[in-house]
Design a protein around this motif. Structure first.
Motif, mmCIF file in Angstrom:
data_model
loop_
_atom_site.group_PDB
_atom_site.id
_atom_site.type_symbol
_atom_site.label_atom_id
_atom_site.label_comp_id
_atom_site.label_asym_id
_atom_site.label_seq_id
_atom_site.Cartn_x
_atom_site.Cartn_y
_atom_site.Cartn_z
ATOM 1 N N GLU A 1 -2.298 -2.177 3.050
ATOM 2 C CA GLU A 1 -2.567 -1.465 4.305
ATOM 3 C C GLU A 1 -2.927 -0.010 4.025
ATOM 4 N N PHE A 2 -2.185 0.610 3.124
ATOM 5 C CA PHE A 2 -2.464 1.992 2.727
ATOM 6 C C PHE A 2 -3.829 2.090 2.058
ATOM 7 N N GLU A 3 -4.113 1.163 1.165
ATOM 8 C CA GLU A 3 -5.389 1.192 0.455
ATOM 9 C C GLU A 3 -6.570 1.079 1.422
ATOM 10 N N ASP A 4 -6.419 0.270 2.454
ATOM 11 C CA ASP A 4 -7.487 0.114 3.442
ATOM 12 C C ASP A 4 -7.735 1.403 4.227
ATOM 13 N N LYS A 5 -6.702 2.238 4.337
ATOM 14 C CA LYS A 5 -6.817 3.494 5.085
ATOM 15 C C LYS A 5 -7.463 4.614 4.266
ATOM 16 N N LEU A 6 -7.427 4.470 2.945
ATOM 17 C CA LEU A 6 -7.881 5.543 2.077
ATOM 18 C C LEU A 6 -9.359 5.853 2.265
ATOM 19 N N ASP A 7 -9.671 7.121 2.105
ATOM 20 C CA ASP A 7 -11.067 7.541 2.088
ATOM 21 C C ASP A 7 -11.753 6.919 0.870
ATOM 22 N N LYS A 8 -13.037 6.650 0.969
ATOM 23 C CA LYS A 8 -13.756 5.994 -0.120
ATOM 24 C C LYS A 8 -13.788 6.825 -1.395
ATOM 25 N N SER A 9 -13.593 8.140 -1.273
ATOM 26 C CA SER A 9 -13.589 9.000 -2.457
ATOM 27 C C SER A 9 -12.241 8.983 -3.173
ATOM 28 N N ASP A 10 -11.215 8.428 -2.522
ATOM 29 C CA ASP A 10 -9.899 8.319 -3.144
ATOM 30 C C ASP A 10 -9.851 7.097 -4.057
ATOM 31 N N HIS A 11 -8.956 7.154 -5.029
ATOM 32 C CA HIS A 11 -8.779 6.034 -5.944
ATOM 33 C C HIS A 11 -7.296 5.699 -6.004
ATOM 34 N N ILE A 12 -6.977 4.421 -6.042
ATOM 35 C CA ILE A 12 -5.583 4.005 -6.053
ATOM 36 C C ILE A 12 -5.297 3.151 -7.288
ATOM 37 N N TYR A 13 -4.168 3.427 -7.921
ATOM 38 C CA TYR A 13 -3.713 2.663 -9.072
ATOM 39 C C TYR A 13 -2.381 2.036 -8.694
ATOM 40 N N LYS A 14 -2.296 0.734 -8.763
ATOM 41 C CA LYS A 14 -1.078 0.052 -8.342
ATOM 42 C C LYS A 14 -0.137 -0.143 -9.527
ATOM 43 N N GLY A 15 1.172 -0.123 -9.231
ATOM 44 C CA GLY A 15 2.170 -0.379 -10.246
ATOM 45 C C GLY A 15 2.153 -1.843 -10.680
ATOM 46 N N GLU A 16 3.071 -2.196 -11.547
ATOM 47 C CA GLU A 16 3.121 -3.555 -12.080
ATOM 48 C C GLU A 16 3.313 -4.576 -10.968
ATOM 49 N N GLN A 17 2.621 -5.690 -11.074
ATOM 50 C CA GLN A 17 2.653 -6.711 -10.039
ATOM 51 C C GLN A 17 3.529 -7.903 -10.412
#
Length: 248
Positions: A54-70
């Protein structure tokens, strides 16, 4: 560091910010003691990972997200160096770490050193040097940090934020029993904080800004995440104002 070096560093930070934020998210992947999100089918349980999405969908396209271990990889037999090898690329290349607090984030009966989140916080706070492809040594900065408290399955934040009356005035009690030690040590750690001791109920009351890893409610965060991230970056610029603990 000279004034010129400080100017170059500030200019580089402005350039980085203009390209968007590089955000590392630390969370307990399978914790499902959280409030249901509408994006999740009725036949599936909502997990913390759904909140990350949900947070990732809200992010601006210029932002980058790195997720922790799955996964649920056992860390008990891994050396510190091996754990760092698994995390370094994503954390090193990030400038902001967002930790999702959820009711089941800290596994009962499992040592903190054998869980991913404490390591991810520790490495986010450390300054790490590595070599570029040209052989130049580059040192990362301590990440800006923010903790986002997710609502539990009853859509309540009371498991963490408990509204009380302290010394005849309203206050909020932070229930930190579920938190990892490294999180606790980096909260309520402002060196020159405004504090009042309440003799009536033996509470210590903190006023205003008080934590390097500030905790905010999910609803507030997702409504205006840029505001909270920018506040975290401001705290990062005042790093010396806080007693920072970087090791487990």
């Amino acid at each position: 560091m000279t004034a010129f070096d400080n100017l170059i560093e500030a200019w580089q930070r402005l350039l980085d910010e203009s390209k968007g934020h590089k955000i590392f998210v630390s969370y307990k992947f399978k914790d499902d003691d959280v409030y249901r999100l509408s994006r999740v089918p009725l036949y599936e349980a909502t997990t913390v990972r759904d909140y990350v999405n949900e947070f990732e969908d809200k992010l601006d396209k210029s932002d980058h997200i790195y997720k922790g271990e799955q996964d649920d990889e056992d860390l008990s037999d891994l050396s510190d160096e091996t754990i760092w090898e698994k995390l370094k690329d994503r954390i090193y290349d990030s400038s902001v770490t967002v930790v999702f607090i959820s009711p089941g984030m800290n596994e009962d009966g499992v040592a903190e050193r054998d869980q991913w989140i404490p390591w991810e916080i520790s490495y986010s706070l450390k300054e790490t040097t590595r070599k570029t492809e040209t052989g130049k040594s580059v040192t990362s900065h301590t990440n800006a940090m923010i903790a986002v408290v997710l609502p539990d399955s009853r859509n309540s934040y009371q498991y963490y934020f408990d509204e009380r009356s302290c010394c005849s005035q309203s206050c909020t009690l932070y229930n930190q029993d579920r938190l990892f030690r490294i999180m606790k040590k980096n909260m309520f750690n402002l060196k020159n904080a405004q504090i009042r001791n309440c003799i009536i109920d033996s509470n210590k009351i903190w006023y205003g800004e008080h934590s390097y890893i500030k905790a905010v409610r999910w609803n507030d965060f997702i409504t205006d995440y840029n505001k909270h991230i920018n506040e975290a970056l401001e705290r990062q610029n005042r790093l010396d104002d806080y007693d920072i603990t970087k090791d487990l």
